[in-house]
Scaffold this motif. Structure first.
Motif, PDB file in Angstrom:
ATOM      1  N   LEU A  80       0.711  -1.234   0.061  1.00 35.33           N
ATOM      2  CA  LEU A  80      -0.029   0.051  -0.034  1.00 35.33           C
ATOM      3  C   LEU A  80       0.995   1.176   0.106  1.00 35.33           C
ATOM      4  N   LEU A  81       2.049   1.168   0.531  1.00 36.70           N
ATOM      5  CA  LEU A  81       2.846   2.252   0.600  1.00 36.70           C
ATOM      6  C   LEU A  81       3.463   2.551  -0.662  1.00 36.70           C
ATOM      7  N   ASP A  82       3.688   1.463  -1.261  1.00 28.70           N
ATOM      8  CA  ASP A  82       4.458   1.927  -2.752  1.00 28.70           C
ATOM      9  C   ASP A  82       3.193   2.376  -3.524  1.00 28.70           C
ATOM     10  N   GLU A  90       8.973   5.807   3.658  1.00 31.10           N
ATOM     11  CA  GLU A  90       9.403   4.704   3.997  1.00 31.10           C
ATOM     12  C   GLU A  90      10.785   4.811   4.544  1.00 31.10           C
ATOM     13  N   GLY A  91      10.779   4.253   5.889  1.00 31.82           N
ATOM     14  CA  GLY A  91      11.811   4.417   6.664  1.00 31.82           C
ATOM     15  C   GLY A  91      12.512   3.066   6.757  1.00 31.82           C
ATOM     16  N   CYS A  92      11.751   2.130   6.740  1.00 28.99           N
ATOM     17  CA  CYS A  92      12.399   0.685   6.697  1.00 28.99           C
ATOM     18  C   CYS A  92      11.621  -0.233   5.845  1.00 28.99           C
ATOM     19  N   THR A 107       9.820  -2.572   6.807  1.00 25.73           N
ATOM     20  CA  THR A 107       9.474  -3.680   7.467  1.00 25.73           C
ATOM     21  C   THR A 107       8.835  -3.548   8.663  1.00 25.73           C
ATOM     22  N   GLY A 108       7.996  -2.499   8.849  1.00 25.08           N
ATOM     23  CA  GLY A 108       7.260  -2.404  10.124  1.00 25.08           C
ATOM     24  C   GLY A 108       7.767  -1.683  11.243  1.00 25.08           C
ATOM     25  N   ASP A 109       8.978  -1.612  11.004  1.00 23.00           N
ATOM     26  CA  ASP A 109       9.907  -1.181  12.432  1.00 23.00           C
ATOM     27  C   ASP A 109       9.689   0.240  12.766  1.00 23.00           C
ATOM     28  N   CYS A 110       9.485   1.291  11.632  1.00 22.89           N
ATOM     29  CA  CYS A 110       9.648   2.594  12.034  1.00 22.89           C
ATOM     30  C   CYS A 110       8.543   3.381  12.094  1.00 22.89           C
ATOM     31  N   GLY A 111       7.528   3.190  11.604  1.00 21.98           N
ATOM     32  CA  GLY A 111       6.221   3.746  11.691  1.00 21.98           C
ATOM     33  C   GLY A 111       6.154   5.017  10.739  1.00 21.98           C
ATOM     34  N   ALA A 112       7.133   5.420  10.017  1.00 20.96           N
ATOM     35  CA  ALA A 112       7.050   6.662   9.029  1.00 20.96           C
ATOM     36  C   ALA A 112       5.958   6.466   8.026  1.00 20.96           C
ATOM     37  N   CYS A 113       5.575   5.346   7.882  1.00 23.72           N
ATOM     38  CA  CYS A 113       4.583   4.913   6.807  1.00 23.72           C
ATOM     39  C   CYS A 113       2.935   4.832   7.105  1.00 23.72           C
ATOM     40  N   SER A 114       2.620   5.240   8.584  1.00 27.69           N
ATOM     41  CA  SER A 114       1.575   4.870   9.336  1.00 27.69           C
ATOM     42  C   SER A 114       0.534   5.512   8.457  1.00 27.69           C
ATOM     43  N   VAL A 156      -2.107   1.187  10.963  1.00 35.36           N
ATOM     44  CA  VAL A 156      -1.326   0.317  10.367  1.00 35.36           C
ATOM     45  C   VAL A 156      -0.176   0.808   9.867  1.00 35.36           C
ATOM     46  N   CYS A 157       0.682  -0.115   9.476  1.00 28.90           N
ATOM     47  CA  CYS A 157       2.091   0.332   8.714  1.00 28.90           C
ATOM     48  C   CYS A 157       1.627   0.176   7.195  1.00 28.90           C
ATOM     49  N   SER A 158       1.698   1.009   6.429  1.00 32.59           N
ATOM     50  CA  SER A 158       1.143   0.892   5.041  1.00 32.59           C
ATOM     51  C   SER A 158       2.382  -0.131   4.190  1.00 32.59           C
ATOM     52  N   CYS A 159       3.405  -0.149   5.052  1.00 40.00           N
ATOM     53  CA  CYS A 159       4.343  -1.023   4.123  1.00 40.00           C
ATOM     54  C   CYS A 159       4.010  -2.622   4.558  1.00 40.00           C
ATOM     55  N   LEU A 160       3.152  -2.791   5.160  1.00 42.18           N
ATOM     56  CA  LEU A 160       2.887  -4.147   5.495  1.00 42.18           C
ATOM     57  C   LEU A 160       1.370  -4.412   5.360  1.00 42.18           C
TER      58      LEU A 160
HETATM   59  S1  FES Z   1       8.651   2.166   6.638  1.00 46.30           S
HETATM   60 FE1  FES Z   1       8.997   1.571   8.597  1.00 46.30          FE
HETATM   61  S2  FES Z   1       7.299   0.951   9.372  1.00 46.30           S
HETATM   62 FE2  FES Z   1       6.583   1.110   7.423  1.00 46.30          FE
END
Ligand code: FES
Ligand SMILES: Cc1cc2nc3c(=O)[nH]c(=O)nc-3n(C[C@H](O)[C@H](O)[C@H](O)COP(=O)(O)OP(=O)(O)OC[C@H]3O[C@@H](n4cnc5c(N)ncnc54)[C@H](O)[C@@H]3O)c2cc1C
Ligand code: FES
Lengths: 288, 749, 163
Positions: free
Chosen positions: C25-27, C40-42, C44-51, C59-63
């Motif tokens: 979804l982030l892409d 996108e900070g990571c 992989t769900g670790d940073c929350g920048a994509c919330s 949610v994390c949009s990267c996940l």
């Molecule tokens: S980019 Fe880091 S949590 Fe989604």
């Protein structure tokens, strides 16, 4: 990668049974998508199970037991007061998984089926004597949670089999459970050691107990000796010492980036004490 | 400049904390960071990286990758300029491996394709044949006899004979006679310390969008602390004329020193040159950890002698820094900063720059200094403990002050260490009671700060508003500080000023935003450019009034006659002068172009309370206070932010952050989940005290504040943890297994 | 590989897109819809920048896969302000200097808005734990926490006045 959204368990299991290459079910995706992004696993077939009827439900059965749908998220479990009252240890264990954002997606089933020895909810479910309902080519049946993980990243589920629900027994009077894990930070870490305890008390004395450990062996451990160490006791210091010793003795950990062998063995004992105390206090409170 | 020329009071705008000019962009998601740029026809790049710590590249077969869907260009080292030397060669080698992959994650080839997924898929099809070589990642092991040689002949002539070829530079400095000094001491303590490499951990990965056409003209958009540096290096690596490459800095999502060099930018340009289309490259987090600059790891020996009354009689330090597979570890900074807080008669410091199979280290906030402080301030703490002395009084007794001959050579001008120590002593935190299981640590810290090439222009508009054009990317609110200083000089409201970060074609060379130089150097340049503009404004008024320009003063945004003798004219407001500037001599623009050198060193003292769980060795930070000299806080809220951010990073470095390499030389923890930076629930509120001892080298007395704040935390926390755990911690990070083991060993032995 | 057609809603706007099954979804938000506020900070769900929010849930949009957005409602940082009018959290973040570089800010704003909707009176500890999945490397979190607590207090007193 092919993405499917089956509407029933049968359809989902059939897709999995007929798929070639690597197949993954997509629940919350918090393991599947990480593995995809990190180039660890790129599934050929991805089966999104969230469109199947009933998978988002938490149901209390007539016998008092609980059935948790395979798409129920950690957040939905925490927001369910009756479930949290009956199985606080299981709910808290799931609540420890990841951040608020991860909680919005991650599921118990995914946590179990991902097969990580460090999965937080798994020791709690094992202590609770939870089982999973499975469907597949061999028909519907139940399997103890303890028997699902077989090695890091591996489960006993055969090709075409999938979990259709998680089952927790009814909470008996005078019972309580708890789960604690050790991580170096306060949040956002994978367990270095995890410990689940579920017990029942009668008149202050422990009558039944199940003690489990995570992240100290290739799969979750159910430590009978640790349970024996406290059954019959009032969780006095001597019992706690025996419990800690039994928990430490059961460990068969590895040295890795998250912790050393000796640290894990030591902390398993520490956590067993702390977890047992919480479970005991809950059981006493429940018995009152 | 002398202190007499420094304005220290009577400010109208400076010293307030207004909303930042780019605030709305940044809270609405509109601000464009490195990865937020898109261009028509743009391709996406992906980089093929070595999975080996050290391996000869036998061959790179790109046939399959080239045939994959959407692939438009592939580059290897052969596609870059060959005639390079010195640091340009080192950077080239780091950007794309030559004959040998030197660390896990070292780039060996790159692909440009029509989508991110196509590029990543194709990268997996590049077949690289390696001959695996023995590797070494530990600093002590890399110096030891028999260690694999990373690059023979890399050492410069500073290195004494007989050292391993991996030791590539050597530093020695100090004064007095340390042996005589140690003989005078009542107590001498010597200890060995080690620190692991940490990463700057900026949340924004490196990202760029480059275009290089057949006409030899290039455009580069990237997240960087210094776009002129990107321009200079990229043009060299591509063999093009510097001025033909225009670099625009995006908004930058953190750098802390790690975005002062290039990694992917030359690769995007090289791919673009082949594909003849814009190429965007964005690093993954794993690539950031594996292949962009972490800090050095260190092995250090520090020996200090003290009299019973707390006087330090002599100090000696040996600092071995591993800086990756390139000569680059900032060991001279480590050595020079180590004892700078103290007024010492006898001091000696030695530094070794050691190569190992790790990524090329990059600057991280006060590069090299935090490690030294960890070792030195731990030994001082131990001396105080043994001798029953108060740690702040002892530091005060030995503190450097104006006129002290610094351990690294020069004589200090006006400095503020004593003031920070006194403020720390007076702070309620220092006397607050501790709970059982808690310990309190303090530490001082020092950083030089830098000036460097700076160029600013300030143009006035016809309505009397002003636009400042600076060349230093705004990492933490510097636009606001620039606007405040310009407002102060011009006497117009802060809101009437817009500060823009220029691209490389629009301004003269600006040194990288590092060394805490932005508020100091760009600030000084802004003030000087504003004064230049004011002079021109006064000239226009003087012409109108028909008086001598020298007879016009600038007061509150108006030209006024400087006294009764000058004539009797009503004040002429800036808007009135500017409205007519076209007909009175043309546009009014102030300039400043120079390399200011009076950056003004800065000192800090931190106080921290830590609690250690005796059963697991886990530490929590329960209270933290930063006291630091800012010279003059232009925008106090952002100064506090720098203090708090540095402290938080220091807490991470002290407790959990580290590079973990496996026996195979591969990085084990290349994701945030395993590279444990502090999360919100790990930290307490971080109290700050801004001390203001004016820097004589700046018109308002500003000293850089960005870096000193990361120098004391590790030592302060180590002192607190050592007290709480009852055992001296000499290795970072003080992770739970390490603390628990130290406690167990202390009990056993 | 064939693409998936997805119909969804972003900040209340009906949106359609085609995406590869592997795209997150982030892409999609960034590369296809050009809503680059989520970072996108990571990945992989670790940073929350994509919330982002998905049917109101943080949610994390990267996940989340782009394909999973079908039929759901997505909320991003771009939808938080009401035109020119900033959300109180956005205003307070600027006032409190709760951002330095600002890369974490969109994610943290989306996350804290979700928090205050669920819990208008959080303790400092609750704010800190809620935000544990939103990394900020610049601020040490201090000013972020203050901005959130201050906004929450303001919103509570606004509510009181309104009733
Ligand atoms: S980019 Fe880091 S949590 Fe989604
Ligand atoms: C930032 C972050 C932090 C994390 N922190 C923790 C933590 O603290 N503790 C922890 O234990 N984990 C943690 N995890 C891992 C992950 O979040 C959990 O394991 C989560 O519970 C997985 O659930 P999911 O629904 O997202 O699984 P998914 O990713 O959807 O699936 C995981 C696996 O389960 C299989 N699966 C899913 N449903 C079924 C089914 N019905 N039948 C058979 N197989 C199925 C899938 O095929 C896949 O292999 C973290 C992950 C991230 C990204
Ligand atoms: S402000 Fe830079 S990461 Fe938070």
């Amino acid at each position: 990668m092919h993405y499917h959204t089956p509407a029933s368990f049968d359809e989902a299991a059939a897709l999995a049974a007929s798929a070639t290459g690597i197949t993954r079910f997509l629940a919350g995706g918090t393991d599947v998508l990480v593995q995809l992004r990190a180039d660890i696993v790129t599934p050929d077939t991805l089966i999104d199970i969230k469109h199947i009827a009933g998978v988002h439900d938490i149901i209390q059965m007539p016998n008092g037991g609980w059935q948790i749908g395979i798409a129920v998220t950690g957040a939905e479990m925490t927001e369910h007061p009756a479930l949290a009252a009956a199985w606080p240890g299981v709910v808290e264990a799931m609540d420890l998984v990841g951040s608020t954002q991860i909680q919005g997606r991650a599921t118990l089933t995914g946590n179990l089926c991902n097969g990580s020895p460090a999965a937080d909810s798994v020791p709690a479910m094992v202590a609770a004597d939870a089982s999973v309902s499975v469907c597949g080519p061999k028909g519907a049946h139940k399997v103890a949670v303890l028997d699902i993980p077989t090695a890091p990243g591996r489960t006993s589920l055969a090709k075409g089999e999938m979990v259709t629900a998680i089952n927790l027994p009814a909470r008996e009077p005078g019972g309580g459970d708890a789960y604690l894990r050790f991580i170096p930070r306060t949040e956002m870490d994978i367990a270095v050691v995890g410990c689940g305890v579920n017990l029942r008390v009668d008149g202050g004395k422990i009558t039944h107990a199940r003690v489990s450990l995570g992240a100290v062996a290739p799969t979750v451990l159910l430590v009978g000796e640790a349970a024996d160490a406290i059954i019959g006791s009032t969780l006095d210091d001597a019992a706690l010492d025996r419990l800690a010793a039994a928990a430490s003795a059961a460990c068969n950990p590895i040295d890795d980036k998250r912790g050393t062998i000796e640290f894990r063995i030591h902390v398993a004992g520490v956590l067993a004490r702390r977890t047992a105390k919480i479970a005991y206090d809950r059981a006493i409170a429940a018995g009152e | 400049m002398s202190l007499d020329d420094v304005k220290t009071s009577g400010f109208k705008y400076v010293g307030t904390s207004p909303d930042r000019p780019d605030g709305v962009d940044k809270v609405t998601g509109r601000a464009k960071f490195g990865a937020d740029a898109y261009a028509a026809g743009m391709l996406h790049g992906a980089i093929v990286r070595s999975p080996h710590a050290h391996a000869r590249i036998i061959s790179i077969d790109t046939t399959k990758a080239a045939a994959a869907e959407g692939v438009k260009a592939i580059v290897t080292r052969a596609d870059f300029h060959t005639d390079l030397s010195g640091e340009n060669w080192n950077i080239m080698e780091n950007v794309m491996a030559g004959d040998t992959a030197l660390y896990d994650g070292h780039a060996v080839a790159a692909i440009a394709a029509t989508s991110v997924l196509a590029a990543r898929d194709a990268a997996k099809l590049v077949e690289v044949t390696y001959e695996i070589l023995p590797h070494v990642t530990d600093v002590d092991e890399a110096m030891a006899q028999g260690a694999p040689i990373i690059r023979a002949g890399a050492a410069d002539n500073s290195v004494p004979d007989g050292l391993h070829p991996n030791v590539v530079r050597y530093h020695e400095s100090g004064h007095g006679d340390v042996d005589a000094g140690f003989a005078e001491a009542d107590l001498v303590i010597e200890d060995h310390f080690r620190t692991e490499a940490t990463h700057q951990g900026y949340i924004e990965p490196h990202a760029c969008l480059g275009t290089l056409g057949g006409d030899g003209k290039g455009e580069m958009w990237c997240t960087t602390q210094g776009h002129w540096n990107v321009q200079k290096i990229c043009s060299a690596l591509l063999g093009m004329e510097t001025s033909q490459l225009r670099v625009t800095a995006s908004e930058i999502g953190g750098g802390f020193g790690g975005k002062t060099t290039v990694f992917i930018e030359p690769v995007a340009l090289a791919l673009s040159r082949i594909a003849n289309r814009p190429v965007k490259i964005v690093m993954s987090r794993s690539e950031v950890f594996r292949a962009s600059g972490p800090t050095s790891s260190t092995s250090m020996d520090v020996k200090i002698g003290m009299k019973k009354d707390g006087t330090i009689t002599a100090a000696k330090g040996v600092f071995r820094l591993q800086g990756g597979a390139f000569p680059s570890a900032p060991m001279e900074f480590t050595a020079m900063c180590a004892f700078a807080p103290y007024n010492l008669s006898n001091v000696k410091q030695i530094g070794y720059d050691v190569m190992a199979n790790r990524p090329k280290q990059a600057a991280y906030r006060a590069p090299g200094s935090p490690m030294a402080a960890f070792a030195v301030e731990s030994v001082i703490d131990e001396l105080c403990k043994e001798l029953g002395l108060d740690p702040i009084d002892t530091r005060l007794k030995n503190a450097s002050h104006e006129g002290t001959k610094a351990s690294y050579g020069p004589t200090f001008q006006r400095i503020g260490l004593v003031e920070t120590l006194e403020a720390a002593k007076a702070h309620p935190h220092y006397s607050a009671p501790l709970k059982p299981g808690q310990g309190r640590g303090i530490s001082c810290g020092f950083w030089f700060n830098f000036g460097g090439e700076t160029s600013v222009s300030l143009a006035l508009s016809m309505d009397g508003s002003a636009q400042i054009v600076v060349g230093t990317p705004d990492i933490g609110g510097s636009r606001a500080s620039m606007a405040l200083m310009a407002a102060e000089e011009l006497g117009i409201p802060y809101e009437n000023i817009r500060c823009t970060i220029a691209d490389t074609a629009s301004l003269g060379y600006n040194e990288v935003s590092h060394g805490s130089r932005v508020t100091y150097a760009s600030g000084l340049a802004t003030i000087k450019a504003a004064r230049d503009a004011v002079k021109k404004l006064c000239g226009r008024a003087a012409a109108k009034w028909g008086i001598d320009p020298e007879a016009v003063d600038w007061v509150d945004g108006c030209a006024v006659p400087s006294g009764p003798n000058a004539g009797d004219f009503d004040p002429m407001p800036i808007a009135e002068i500017c409205k007519r500037m076209g007909s009175t001599g043309g546009p009014i623009v102030g300039h400043f172009e120079a390399s200011p050198e009076g950056a003004g060193v800065s000192f800090a003292t931190h106080i921290v309370d830590a609690e250690v769980d005796p059963e697991t060795g886990k530490t929590s930070i329960v209270r933290y206070t930063v006291v630091q000299d800012a010279g003059k806080a232009i925008h106090p809220a952002y100064v506090e932010g720098q203090y708090q951010g540095g402290a938080a990073q220091g807490i991470g470095w002290a407790l959990n952050e580290e590079y973990i390499y496996g026996k195979d030389g591969r990085l084990q923890n290349d994701v945030f989940l395993d590279y444990r930076i502090p999360v919100a629930s790990d930290l307490p509120m971080i109290d700050t005290v801004i001390v203001e001892v004016p820097n004589p080298g700046h018109p308002y007395g500003v000293r850089g504040v960005g870096e000193t704040s990361i120098v004391p935390p590790m030592a302060a926390i180590a002192n607190a943890v050592s007290q709480a755990a009852g055992v001296r911690m000499t290795e970072l990070p003080m992770s739970p297994p390490r603390v628990l083991k130290a406690m167990d060993d202390a009990k056993g032995g | 590989m064939s693409k998936i057609h997805v119909t969804t809603s972003v900040n209340g706007d009906a949106v359609e897109f085609l995406c590869d099954p592997r795209e997150t979804l982030l892409d999609v938000l960034r590369d296809r819809l050009h809503l680059t506020g989520a970072k996108e900070g990571c990945g992989t769900g670790d940073c929350g920048a994509c919330s982002v929010t998905l049917d109101g849930r943080l949610v994390c949009s990267c996940l989340v896969l782009g394909a999973e957005a079908e039929g759901h409602e997505i909320g991003t940082i771009e939808g938080i302000a009401n035109g020119e009018e900033l959300h109180p959290l956005q205003q307070k973040f600027i006032e409190h200097a709760a951002l330095q570089c600002g890369i974490c800010t969109p994610g943290i704003l989306v996350a804290t808005k979700a928090l205050l909707e669920k819990n208008p009176d959080p303790t400092e500890t609750e704010v800190r734990y809620w935000l544990a999945g939103n990394l900020c490397r610049c601020t040490g979190y201090d000013k972020i926490i203050r901005a959130v607590m201050d906004t929450a207090a303001d919103l509570r007193s606004d509510m009181k006045e309104a009733t």
